[in-house]
Design a protein around this motif. Structure first.
Motif, mmCIF file in Angstrom:
data_model
loop_
_atom_site.group_PDB
_atom_site.id
_atom_site.type_symbol
_atom_site.label_atom_id
_atom_site.label_comp_id
_atom_site.label_asym_id
_atom_site.label_seq_id
_atom_site.Cartn_x
_atom_site.Cartn_y
_atom_site.Cartn_z
ATOM 1 N N LEU A 98 0.816 -1.202 0.000
ATOM 2 C CA LEU A 98 0.000 0.000 0.000
ATOM 3 C C LEU A 98 0.859 1.266 0.000
ATOM 4 C CD1 LEU A 98 -2.590 -0.989 2.770
ATOM 5 C CD2 LEU A 98 -2.652 -1.516 0.319
ATOM 6 N N GLU A 99 0.214 2.355 -0.383
ATOM 7 C CA GLU A 99 0.818 3.678 -0.167
ATOM 8 C C GLU A 99 0.241 4.228 1.126
ATOM 9 O OE1 GLU A 99 1.336 8.125 -2.157
ATOM 10 O OE2 GLU A 99 0.018 6.648 -3.109
ATOM 11 N N VAL A 100 1.105 4.508 2.079
ATOM 12 C CA VAL A 100 0.658 5.012 3.382
ATOM 13 C C VAL A 100 1.322 6.356 3.627
ATOM 14 C CG1 VAL A 100 0.477 4.563 5.845
ATOM 15 C CG2 VAL A 100 0.409 2.654 4.228
ATOM 16 N N ILE A 101 0.500 7.361 3.897
ATOM 17 C CA ILE A 101 0.981 8.717 4.140
ATOM 18 C C ILE A 101 0.672 9.082 5.581
ATOM 19 C CG2 ILE A 101 0.806 11.142 3.458
ATOM 20 C CD1 ILE A 101 -0.234 10.105 0.714
ATOM 21 N N ALA A 102 1.704 9.304 6.382
ATOM 22 C CA ALA A 102 1.531 9.678 7.782
ATOM 23 C C ALA A 102 1.683 11.187 7.927
ATOM 24 C CB ALA A 102 2.560 8.956 8.651
ATOM 25 N N LEU A 103 0.654 11.820 8.445
ATOM 26 C CA LEU A 103 0.669 13.263 8.676
ATOM 27 C C LEU A 103 0.694 13.496 10.181
ATOM 28 C CD1 LEU A 103 -2.056 14.346 6.086
ATOM 29 C CD2 LEU A 103 0.430 14.285 5.771
ATOM 30 N N ASN A 104 1.855 13.886 10.692
ATOM 31 C CA ASN A 104 2.013 14.107 12.135
ATOM 32 C C ASN A 104 1.567 15.522 12.489
ATOM 33 O OD1 ASN A 104 3.272 11.521 12.298
ATOM 34 N ND2 ASN A 104 5.200 12.458 11.628
ATOM 35 N N GLU A 105 0.297 15.775 12.234
ATOM 36 C CA GLU A 105 -0.247 17.116 12.452
ATOM 37 C C GLU A 105 -1.753 17.037 12.649
ATOM 38 O OE1 GLU A 105 -0.803 19.462 8.675
ATOM 39 O OE2 GLU A 105 0.547 17.908 7.892
ATOM 40 N N ARG A 106 -2.297 18.074 13.238
ATOM 41 C CA ARG A 106 -3.739 18.194 13.343
ATOM 42 C C ARG A 106 -4.237 18.914 12.099
ATOM 43 N NH1 ARG A 106 -7.340 20.952 18.244
ATOM 44 N NH2 ARG A 106 -9.380 20.594 17.276
ATOM 45 N N LEU A 107 -4.975 18.186 11.277
ATOM 46 C CA LEU A 107 -5.460 18.787 10.042
ATOM 47 C C LEU A 107 -6.493 19.860 10.348
ATOM 48 C CD1 LEU A 107 -5.913 15.717 7.667
ATOM 49 C CD2 LEU A 107 -4.127 17.461 7.586
ATOM 50 N N GLN A 108 -6.312 21.002 9.749
ATOM 51 C CA GLN A 108 -7.269 22.091 9.904
ATOM 52 C C GLN A 108 -7.114 23.059 8.743
ATOM 53 O OE1 GLN A 108 -6.427 24.131 13.631
ATOM 54 N NE2 GLN A 108 -4.255 23.667 13.463
ATOM 55 N N GLY A 109 -8.127 23.882 8.579
ATOM 56 C CA GLY A 109 -8.071 24.900 7.548
ATOM 57 C C GLY A 109 -7.891 24.337 6.149
ATOM 58 N N GLU A 110 -7.003 24.953 5.389
ATOM 59 C CA GLU A 110 -6.784 24.569 3.996
ATOM 60 C C GLU A 110 -6.235 23.156 3.877
ATOM 61 O OE1 GLU A 110 -4.254 26.127 0.074
ATOM 62 O OE2 GLU A 110 -4.579 27.456 1.786
ATOM 63 N N ALA A 111 -5.354 22.771 4.811
ATOM 64 C CA ALA A 111 -4.778 21.424 4.768
ATOM 65 C C ALA A 111 -5.860 20.366 4.941
ATOM 66 C CB ALA A 111 -3.717 21.268 5.857
ATOM 67 N N LEU A 112 -6.801 20.610 5.850
ATOM 68 C CA LEU A 112 -7.914 19.689 6.052
ATOM 69 C C LEU A 112 -8.772 19.619 4.800
ATOM 70 C CD1 LEU A 112 -9.781 17.902 7.780
ATOM 71 C CD2 LEU A 112 -10.840 20.009 8.644
ATOM 72 N N ALA A 113 -9.101 20.768 4.232
ATOM 73 C CA ALA A 113 -9.937 20.811 3.027
ATOM 74 C C ALA A 113 -9.294 20.056 1.878
ATOM 75 C CB ALA A 113 -10.207 22.262 2.636
ATOM 76 N N GLU A 114 -7.978 20.205 1.705
ATOM 77 C CA GLU A 114 -7.278 19.539 0.605
ATOM 78 C C GLU A 114 -7.279 18.027 0.781
ATOM 79 O OE1 GLU A 114 -3.406 21.238 0.452
ATOM 80 O OE2 GLU A 114 -4.071 23.113 -0.498
ATOM 81 N N GLN A 115 -7.020 17.566 1.990
ATOM 82 C CA GLN A 115 -6.981 16.121 2.225
ATOM 83 C C GLN A 115 -8.360 15.497 2.095
ATOM 84 O OE1 GLN A 115 -4.466 14.133 2.422
ATOM 85 N NE2 GLN A 115 -2.878 15.698 2.486
ATOM 86 N N VAL A 116 -9.384 16.170 2.574
ATOM 87 C CA VAL A 116 -10.754 15.655 2.461
ATOM 88 C C VAL A 116 -11.173 15.589 0.997
ATOM 89 C CG1 VAL A 116 -13.182 16.195 2.918
ATOM 90 C CG2 VAL A 116 -11.494 16.337 4.769
ATOM 91 N N ALA A 117 -10.855 16.626 0.231
ATOM 92 C CA ALA A 117 -11.233 16.656 -1.188
ATOM 93 C C ALA A 117 -10.519 15.570 -1.984
ATOM 94 C CB ALA A 117 -10.917 18.036 -1.778
ATOM 95 N N ALA A 118 -9.324 15.193 -1.556
ATOM 96 C CA ALA A 118 -8.549 14.181 -2.281
ATOM 97 C C ALA A 118 -8.971 12.757 -1.932
ATOM 98 C CB ALA A 118 -7.058 14.348 -1.979
ATOM 99 N N ALA A 119 -9.738 12.590 -0.856
ATOM 100 C CA ALA A 119 -10.108 11.264 -0.378
ATOM 101 C C ALA A 119 -11.424 10.784 -0.995
ATOM 102 C CB ALA A 119 -10.224 11.267 1.146
ATOM 103 N N ASP A 120 -11.544 9.470 -1.106
ATOM 104 C CA ASP A 120 -12.815 8.862 -1.518
ATOM 105 C C ASP A 120 -13.761 8.723 -0.337
ATOM 106 O OD1 ASP A 120 -12.311 8.103 -4.413
ATOM 107 O OD2 ASP A 120 -10.613 7.123 -3.449
ATOM 108 N N VAL A 121 -13.209 8.490 0.844
ATOM 109 C CA VAL A 121 -13.975 8.379 2.082
ATOM 110 C C VAL A 121 -13.118 8.937 3.208
ATOM 111 C CG1 VAL A 121 -15.131 6.823 3.714
ATOM 112 C CG2 VAL A 121 -15.151 6.285 1.281
ATOM 113 N N VAL A 122 -13.765 9.573 4.181
ATOM 114 C CA VAL A 122 -13.086 10.080 5.369
ATOM 115 C C VAL A 122 -13.609 9.338 6.591
ATOM 116 C CG1 VAL A 122 -12.709 12.079 6.875
ATOM 117 C CG2 VAL A 122 -12.676 12.363 4.385
#
Length: 251
Positions: A98-122
């Motif tokens: 698999l491709e696994v991306i670890a984000l050691n951060e609290r997603l918020q703001g633009e970063a949260l929006a970008e990751q949610v938009a790129a996902a098929d399911v959250v």
């Protein structure tokens, strides 16, 4: 699909509701798991084992000794390590393809929006309303299905919010932000029985797999589980036209 993948996922491919087409959808999918704790650990491990091609794991916390009672992807050797990175290592140990991306951060703001938009399911595997509300808002804005789980003491709950469906509610319809006080319960203050988070986290993974593969139909309404009696309850949930997030006045 390679021969090794046909063998690895053979027990799922045998299911007529999944078959090769559904498995290929899983392999091509991207799932965002927010929270690498009690819910996120079992959810991510099952998603990895099932063959979700890309997993994005986000958490800004570090592993502590008190986490090990229920957060099954972490061990003694992971104490003081970032939870997202620790979970990523456990996921890759199960399925290194698999491709696994670890984000050691609290997603918020633009970063949260970008990751949610790129996902098929959250998958919302957090434990605070202060995190759940912005995650829901980002999913509504992007039209990304949200699988929400919660566990405290002996009680768990799960709901799926898929705004791609007409008249589907969102998390804000269930918990209006302006009607909640400042206090909220967390496992740190109230405690939680260890297997409960596994039950709810696995439930979240199942719903994500169904949404992606097309097997069956996604859960409707709100499901609650009483660990002391072993009883499930299911309640209907309708869209609130006055919802601050998805209501007609705010769409």
């Amino acid at each position: 699909m390679q021969d090794s993948q046909l063998l690895r996922y053979s027990r799922q491919i045998l299911l007529p509701q999944v078959d090769i087409v559904g498995q290929q959808r899983l392999l091509a999918a991207r799932v965002l798991v927010i929270g690498a704790g009690g819910l996120g650990c079992p959810a991510a491990l099952y998603l990895a084992a099932a063959g979700v091609g890309t997993l994005v794991l986000a958490d800004d916390d570090h592993v502590e000794l008190s986490n090990l009672q229920r957060q099954i992807a972490h061990g003694d050797a992971d104490i003081d390590q970032p939870k997202a990175q620790s979970l990523a290592s456990s996921v890759l140990a199960i399925n290194p393809e698999l491709e696994v991306i670890a984000l050691n951060e609290r997603l918020q703001g633009e970063a949260l929006a970008e990751q949610v938009a790129a996902a098929d399911v959250v998958l919302d595997c957090t434990d605070r309303f202060s995190s759940r509300f912005p995650i829901n808002a980002a999913c509504v804005a992007a039209g990304t299905p949200l699988v929400s789980g919660a566990a405290i003491r002996f009680s768990g709950q799960l709901a799926v919010f898929d705004r791609r469906l007409p008249d589907a509610p969102c998390y804000g319809c269930l918990y209006p932000p302006d009607e909640l006080g400042d206090e909220e319960m967390t496992c740190a203050e109230s405690g939680v029985i260890a297997p409960l988070v596994g039950i709810i986290g696995a439930f979240q993974a199942l719903e994500a797999l169904k949404l992606i593969s097309g097997a069956g139909s996604a859960h409707r309404g709100l499901a609650t589980f009483d660990g002391l009696t072993g009883e499930w309850r299911r309640m209907g949930l309708k869209r609130d036209p006055g919802c601050q997030v998805c209501g007609t006045a705010h769409s």
